[in-house]
Scaffold this active site. Structure first.
Site, PDB file in Angstrom:
ATOM      1  N   HIS A 132       0.844  -1.203   0.000  1.00 51.81           N
ATOM      2  CA  HIS A 132       0.000   0.000   0.000  1.00 51.81           C
ATOM      3  C   HIS A 132       0.885   1.261   0.000  1.00 51.81           C
ATOM      4  CE1 HIS A 132      -3.709   2.290   1.292  1.00 51.81           C
ATOM      5  NE2 HIS A 132      -2.770   3.112   1.695  1.00 51.81           N
ATOM      6  N   GLU A 133       1.802   1.333   0.958  1.00 50.80           N
ATOM      7  CA  GLU A 133       2.641   2.534   1.074  1.00 50.80           C
ATOM      8  C   GLU A 133       3.556   2.685  -0.134  1.00 50.80           C
ATOM      9  OE1 GLU A 133       1.637   4.617   3.032  1.00 50.80           O
ATOM     10  OE2 GLU A 133       0.512   3.405   4.467  1.00 50.80           O
ATOM     11  N   HIS A 151       1.741   4.521  -2.833  1.00 55.29           N
ATOM     12  CA  HIS A 151       1.847   5.980  -2.682  1.00 55.29           C
ATOM     13  C   HIS A 151       3.233   6.459  -3.116  1.00 55.29           C
ATOM     14  CE1 HIS A 151      -1.933   6.495  -0.700  1.00 55.29           C
ATOM     15  NE2 HIS A 151      -1.622   5.787   0.365  1.00 55.29           N
ATOM     16  N   HIS A 160       3.916   6.380  -6.841  1.00 57.70           N
ATOM     17  CA  HIS A 160       3.081   7.447  -7.413  1.00 57.70           C
ATOM     18  C   HIS A 160       3.780   8.807  -7.225  1.00 57.70           C
ATOM     19  CE1 HIS A 160      -1.262   9.348  -7.582  1.00 57.70           C
ATOM     20  NE2 HIS A 160      -0.530   9.670  -8.611  1.00 57.70           N
TER      21      HIS A 160
HETATM   22 ZN   LIG Z   1      -3.022   5.231   1.877  1.00 62.62          ZN
END
Ligand SMILES: [Zn+2]
Length: 602
Positions: free
Chosen positions: A391-392, A395, A398
């Site tokens: 998940h991290e 980010h 991105h």
């Molecule tokens: Zn998040």
């Protein structure tokens, strides 16, 4: 299981993030801090000059970018140093100095937007036409001048700004009441020990395998809210009235139009979400029926909705080294460029891995334009932590691609897009794990993890969004938002979502009183749209391959260079239509069928 928490000084260097890539030492931070302070003082020389010429406007915008970029570096260094050991007084001081410098800089630049709004569109258009360098800012300038139709006179704007603190009073009162003054009763936990219920403990208690414990927690929490229900109705009313008041004076049709306006999100996106999810609640009803069956209870109560349906499996434990390998394997469908960035992140120490005394809890991806996209973790060898890692990194990659492909002015992305990259990665991990582990016990565990995530993000947040919208409209229509009205409305929407299999305990009607997000002005729908978009993107990547990956990378590189809806459209996901939400619901249905099948064999 108590493991010894180490001191920050005892953490091996390879498990820490490398903040020397921002500033080699605290001394060099100190000298940059002073330089940024001076730069902040220089902002005033642009005041009143923006309309003078194309060159002057360009200089001002470039100055603002430089100040923001340099300030952000000063700020993130101090805040990450602070987060790694919040007890360290040296970095407490750096952090609070960085915070006050940030607010000073923001005040120094605050003249720019109103001044730009006062410049005629034609003048700006001419300047942009004249200067190629200024053309870079065209979209940013458009975003600002779009606000003109909803901007009041200087005097009125100043008055509104001054009234801000007063208008926020309800939200503040809710926060203090809910977090500081509210006390929940004590109950007996699974081991027969007396524990006082807190906000933090409520979740784990509700997940208890002991039905008596979760029922006691549920009933006691809501009896507490029931006793103060009129007060909570009053604080919520204050908030809704603020939203409606601001929308009205700014000449919007309603609060929803005002809320989505700033990111240029069409209202249909919100409406389509409510309708599409609302038309498919039968899927959630099916999930509720399955839950009743698996738990083998005569009546399924609201307090039975969170206890796990599948026992933990020992095989799904990962050391950090193993998790790195799984992350790279699971995200391989995103192609070589993506994977090489992941490897760079692992090799160049973007990640602060282990827990230490005083370290900020939880996980986040941070950094700023011009720094690495660092990740803070508090690693434990669990499946949840593996999900957190991918998940991290969603980010971080991105951010990395946006910051490396966009000028500073577009080097960030909005909340509407923020959770898409992270959730796409989670979807790819789910797919990878299901393909890797054939054991049905493990499959069931992973599918259950997905279903509960979907239930909590798409169904529950849309349910919140529906309630939030209804109460704004009711207030606008002159209806009093009494405790009775709010409870009846909330109870009815809950019934619609969970269906007839569930026994709708009276207490659930009071849930509106404890949800802080109802004070966030049309925020929650973005969780559901983000999850849906991510689900669609992951499907495209897995089924289409290369062309879908190329579109996805374009999305990750776009930052704020265009409106979020258009950035997503270019990636193949049109959130103004029902399609991405329908596709996401189809994934939920498929996984639900798989889960039903496995459970039927038991
Ligand atoms: Zn998040």
């Amino acid at each position: 299981m108590a493991t010894k928490v180490v001191l920050r000084t005892e953490v091996p260097v390879e498990d820490t993030w490398d903040l020397t890539t921002i500033f080699t030492s605290d001394e060099s931070w100190e000298s940059e801090f002073k330089a940024v302070q001076q730069l902040t003082d220089e902002a005033v020389r642009f005041k009143g000059t923006l309309a003078e010429s194309a060159d002057q406007l360009l200089s001002a915008l470039q100055f603002s970018d430089e100040l923001v970029v340099r300030l952000s570096k000063v700020y993130v260094y101090a805040s990450m140093k602070h987060d790694q050991d919040t007890g360290n007084t040296v970095y407490q001081a750096l952090n609070s100095r960085a915070e006050s410098l940030a607010s000073k800089a923001s005040a120094a630049l605050s003249f720019m937007e109103p001044e730009l709004l006062a410049v005629a569109d034609e003048t700006i258009a001419t300047y942009v036409y004249e200067s190629a360098q200024l053309r870079v800012y065209a979209h940013e300038l458009e975003k600002i001048t779009n606000k003109r139709a909803h901007t009041l006179s200087d005097k009125e704007e100043a008055l509104l700004a001054k009234a801000g603190e007063v208008l926020n009073a309800s939200q503040n009162t809710f926060g203090i009441l809910n977090n500081a003054d509210l006390r929940f009763p004590s109950i007996e936990d699974e081991n027969g020990e007396t524990v006082e219920i807190t906000h933090g403990l409520y979740g784990p208690l509700l997940e208890s395998k002991d039905r008596r414990v979760r029922r006691d927690a549920f009933q006691n929490v809501y009896q507490t809210y029931k006793a103060l229900l009129n007060t909570f109705a009053s604080t919520l009313t204050g908030q809704i009235k603020e939203d409606n008041f601001r929308a009205e004076v700014k000449q919007f049709t309603d609060a929803r139009e005002a809320a989505v306006f700033s990111n240029n999100i069409p209202q249909t996106v919100h409406q389509t979400l409510l309708e599409t999810v609302g038309n498919n609640v039968d899927l959630l009803h099916r999930y509720v029926r399955l839950r009743k069956q698996v738990l083998a209870v005569d009546e399924l109560h609201v307090y039975d909705l969170y206890t796990p349906l599948v026992a933990d499996v020992d095989e799904l434990s990962f050391t950090y080294e193993e998790a790195k390998a799984v992350t790279i394997a699971a995200l391989a469908p995103l192609g070589e460029e993506y994977v090489s960035i992941l490897k760079e992140g692992f090799d160049k120490r973007w990640v602060d891995v282990v827990e230490n005394k005083g370290k900020r809890s939880g996980a986040y991806s941070g950094g700023s334009y011009g720094t690495n996209p660092f990740i803070l973790l508090n690693w434990h060898d669990t499946l949840d932590n593996l999900y957190t890692l991918v998940h991290e990194f969603g980010h971080s990659v991105h951010s990395y691609l946006t910051r490396n492909n966009q000028p500073a002015v577009y080097g960030d992305y909005t909340i509407f897009l923020a959770e898409i990259a992270s959730t796409t990665n989670e979807n790819l991990l789910t797919d990878y794990l299901l393909k890797t582990y054939e054991d049905e016990k493990i499959q069931a565990y992973i599918i259950n993890h997905f279903l509960d995530g979907f239930k909590g993000t798409v169904f529950r947040q849309t349910q919140f969004a529906e309630f939030e919208h209804e109460i704004h409209l009711a207030d606008q229509a002159g209806k009093a938002l009494t405790a009775e009205f709010l409870t009846e409305l909330y109870y009815g929407i809950n019934k619609k979502y969970y269906g007839d299999t569930l026994v709708h305990d009276e207490e659930i009607g009071y849930e509106w009183a404890r949800i802080p997000h109802f004070y966030y002005n049309y925020y929650v729908y973005q969780y559901a749209t983000g999850f849906s978009a991510a689900s669609a993107l992951a499907q495209h990547i897995l089924t289409e391959g290369e062309p879908a990956v190329a579109r996805y990378l374009t999305f990750l590189k776009a930052g704020n260079s265009d409106y979020p809806i258009d950035v997503l459209k270019a990636a193949g996901v049109d959130m103004t239509t029902a399609k991405p939400i329908e596709d996401a619901l189809k994934v939920f249905e498929t996984r639900l069928s798989e889960f039903e099948e496995i459970m039927a064999k038991k």
